[in-house]
Design a protein around this motif. Structure first.
Motif, PDB file in Angstrom:
ATOM      1  N   SER A 130       4.047   0.862  -0.696  1.00 29.22           N
ATOM      2  CA  SER A 130       2.974   0.735  -1.685  1.00 29.22           C
ATOM      3  C   SER A 130       3.279   1.599  -2.902  1.00 29.22           C
ATOM      4  N   LYS A 131       3.840   2.789  -2.682  1.00 32.67           N
ATOM      5  CA  LYS A 131       4.221   3.668  -3.800  1.00 32.67           C
ATOM      6  C   LYS A 131       5.368   3.061  -4.607  1.00 32.67           C
ATOM      7  N   GLY A 137       5.874  -1.575 -10.790  1.00 35.14           N
ATOM      8  CA  GLY A 137       4.950  -2.423 -11.547  1.00 35.14           C
ATOM      9  C   GLY A 137       4.498  -3.673 -10.817  1.00 35.14           C
ATOM     10  N   GLU A 138       4.706  -3.743  -9.511  1.00 36.96           N
ATOM     11  CA  GLU A 138       4.280  -4.910  -8.725  1.00 36.96           C
ATOM     12  C   GLU A 138       2.982  -4.562  -8.001  1.00 36.96           C
ATOM     13  N   GLU A 143      -0.700  -3.359  -3.427  1.00 38.54           N
ATOM     14  CA  GLU A 143      -2.018  -3.439  -2.796  1.00 38.54           C
ATOM     15  C   GLU A 143      -1.926  -4.051  -1.407  1.00 38.54           C
ATOM     16  N   ARG A 144      -1.051  -5.055  -1.228  1.00 38.30           N
ATOM     17  CA  ARG A 144      -0.885  -5.675   0.095  1.00 38.30           C
ATOM     18  C   ARG A 144      -0.356  -4.652   1.110  1.00 38.30           C
ATOM     19  N   ALA A 145       0.642  -3.854   0.709  1.00 36.57           N
ATOM     20  CA  ALA A 145       1.184  -2.820   1.598  1.00 36.57           C
ATOM     21  C   ALA A 145       0.115  -1.759   1.887  1.00 36.57           C
ATOM     22  N   ARG A 146      -0.646  -1.413   0.857  1.00 38.99           N
ATOM     23  CA  ARG A 146      -1.721  -0.413   1.007  1.00 38.99           C
ATOM     24  C   ARG A 146      -2.770  -0.909   2.002  1.00 38.99           C
TER      25      ARG A 146
END
Length: 197
Positions: A130-131, A137-138, A143-146
């Motif tokens: 996520s980081k 810039g993706e 957000e999906r990984a988060r």
């Protein structure tokens, strides 16, 4: 450094690539454990044929021997997968720390695979992803990984992502630079940073 040679530069229609040294480390793991698995499969092909023939002295135990032989093949294979993903996590952690986002994504992306998510038991790989995605810039992928960490991996990494005031990437880079310069001042040592992999 020109934009075209930057480690974070996007190359159209190409998947991101980890640096050469990381590729060598991962390649050695694959060769070692993949080679053992292949050699075992090759030997088992010849060793199991007489055992599974009716009339052989050990035919009555052939089913138990078959199960044991399968386990003997899968143990180095699974151990190799575990070592490979542990190395990917180490490499990805270092790359995120250094802010080399595209290479970090290449190192950590296999954890995103539906069948590989179980290898990220703590959620650290998805936290780092996520980081890295955010740094590259993706935002949607970040957000999906988060969300994966928040929904499926309760613990320290989810707690870090729940922080109501997340640190901006620029501020994080500045803090890391200040920390490194403070370490140099305290120790009085200057020079190149040692490579971790």
């Amino acid at each position: 450094m020109p934009a075209s040679t930057s480690p974070n530069a996007k190359r159209p229609a190409e998947a991101p690539v980890i640096n050469e040294e990381a590729d060598r480390i991962l390649g050695r793991i694959i060769l070692r454990y993949g080679g053992v698995t292949f050699a075992q499969l090759f030997l088992m092909t010849f060793a199991m044929a007489p055992i599974n023939m009716k009339g052989s002295p050990v035919f009555k135990w052939h089913q138990a021997i078959d199960v044991l032989s399968i386990l003997l093949v899968f143990i180095p294979f699974l151990l190799g997968i575990s070592k490979l993903f542990a190395a990917r996590l180490r490499i990805g952690r270092d790359l995120v720390e250094r802010g080399v986002w595209r290479q970090a994504i290449a190192a950590l992306d296999p954890f995103e695979g539906f069948t590989q998510r179980f290898l990220d038991g703590s959620g650290e790989a998805h936290y780092l992803l996520s980081k890295a995605y955010a740094g590259a810039g993706e935002k949607a992928k970040a957000e999906r990984a988060r969300q994966f960490v928040l929904k499926h991996r309760a613990g320290v990494w989810a707690d870090k992502l729940r922080d109501p005031a997340p640190i901006a990437i620029g501020a994080l880079k500045t803090a890391l630079r200040q920390e490194k310069s403070a370490e140099k001042t305290v120790t009085g040592v200057k020079g190149k940073r040692k490579r971790r992999f």
